[in-house]
Design an enzyme around this catalytic site. Structure first.
Site, short mmCIF file in Angstrom:
data_model
loop_
_atom_site.label_atom_id
_atom_site.label_comp_id
_atom_site.label_asym_id
_atom_site.label_seq_id
_atom_site.Cartn_x
_atom_site.Cartn_y
_atom_site.Cartn_z
N HIS A 94 -3.71 -16.91 13.28
CA HIS A 94 -3.51 -15.75 14.00
C HIS A 94 -3.20 -15.92 15.52
CE1 HIS A 94 -4.23 -11.81 15.91
NE2 HIS A 94 -3.76 -11.31 14.61
N GLU A 166 4.09 -11.40 12.72
CA GLU A 166 3.44 -10.74 13.69
C GLU A 166 3.85 -11.11 15.22
OE1 GLU A 166 -0.71 -9.07 12.72
OE2 GLU A 166 -1.00 -10.94 13.95
N GLY A 172 -1.41 -4.81 19.51
CA GLY A 172 -2.35 -3.94 20.34
C GLY A 172 -1.66 -3.36 21.53
P1 13P Z 1 -3.02 -4.12 15.97
O1 13P Z 1 -2.69 -3.41 14.76
O2 13P Z 1 -4.02 -3.81 16.75
O3 13P Z 1 -1.65 -4.37 16.87
O4 13P Z 1 -3.23 -5.79 15.79
C1 13P Z 1 -2.21 -6.51 14.63
C2 13P Z 1 -2.83 -7.73 14.42
O5 13P Z 1 -3.13 -8.51 15.12
C3 13P Z 1 -3.11 -7.83 12.87
O6 13P Z 1 -3.66 -9.14 12.92
#
Ligand code: 13P
Length: 250
Positions: A94, A166, A172
């Protein structure tokens, strides 16, 4: 392919009581919802508690693991330890772990191998940091991250692999990629997998989108991709249940 929704609770909630309440609310909400796989990845310390709440609909996952099984590694948790408490998945690589805990392509590769060795399925994260990156740059970044993460991993393991696209700038922030860019990323990731392995193995890998997913935008992404990795919206039971239900209809 059946859709897959993964909740990454990150460092939430603070108390065990809140974790139990959240988990039970999600369970209650998704009971009877078919045609969708759901994994919840809470802070590891809550795994034993949540594992006692026996359910079929939701599997548990870890947000991280260490690459050795045991030894002098203060503060770490290994794959076999996670397995004992019901974990079936582990998120690996991540971007928050790269940003705050100095994970590198090399350690991500070690963790991916350790997850498979322990019998965990992996959700590998990949994505660009810069919102202004060109299509070519995004492709290059995804290729490098995925190639490095998968170094030395045999094709048989791809059955246990999910990749989450991602983009770091979308995490976020309330910003998301366009459905068109999500599709391009998915096709590109599949191409990387086909080049590294072969088409049948690549086809087994589910590709998720992660970054500011909520109940309003999830339908765009599940029409194109195989599901989503959900952060902020996954610690709001009502919102997360809506996401799962919409994915089940895709
Ligand atoms: P958000 O959905 O809060 O943007 O986070 C995404 C994330 O990092 C999931 O692993």
């Amino acid at each position: 392919m059946i859709k897959f929704i993964v909740a990454n609770w990150k460092l939430h909630p603070v108390t065990a009581q809140e974790a139990e309440t959240l988990f039970k609310s999600v369970l209650g909400g998704v009971k009877g919802v078919k045609n969708v796989d759901v994994a919840v990845c809470p802070p590891a310390i809550f795994l034993p508690l949540l594992n006692q709440i026996k359910v079929k609909k939701i599997v548990l996952g870890a947000q991280n693991l260490f690459w050795e099984e045991k030894g002098a590694y203060t503060g770490e948790i290994s794959g076999p330890m996670l397995r004992q408490f019901g974990c079936r998945y582990a998120i690996v690589g991540h971007s928050e772990r790269k940003q705050y805990f100095y994970e590198t392509d090399e350690t991500i590769n070690l963790k991916l191998k350790a997850a498979f060795k322990a019998g965990l399925k992996a959700v590998l994260c990949a994505g660009e940091s810069d919102r202004g990156a060109s299509e070519k740059e995004v492709a290059q970044i995804l290729e490098t991250q995925i190639q490095n993460a998968l170094a030395g991993i045999p094709k048989g393991r791809l059955a246990d692999l999910t990749i989450a696209y991602e983009p770091v700038w979308a995490i976020g922030t309330g910003l998301t990629v366009t459905p068109d860019d999500a599709l391009k990323a998915k096709l590109f990731i599949k191409k990387v997998l086909m080049n590294l392995y072969d088409r049948p193995s690549a086809e087994r890998v589910r590709i998720l989108y992660g970054g500011s997913v909520n109940s309003k935008n999830i339908s765009d992404f599940v029409q194109i991709l195989d599901g989503a990795l959900v952060g902020g919206a996954s610690v709001d039971a009502t919102e997360f249940v809506k996401i799962v239900k919409i994915a089940s209809l895709a």
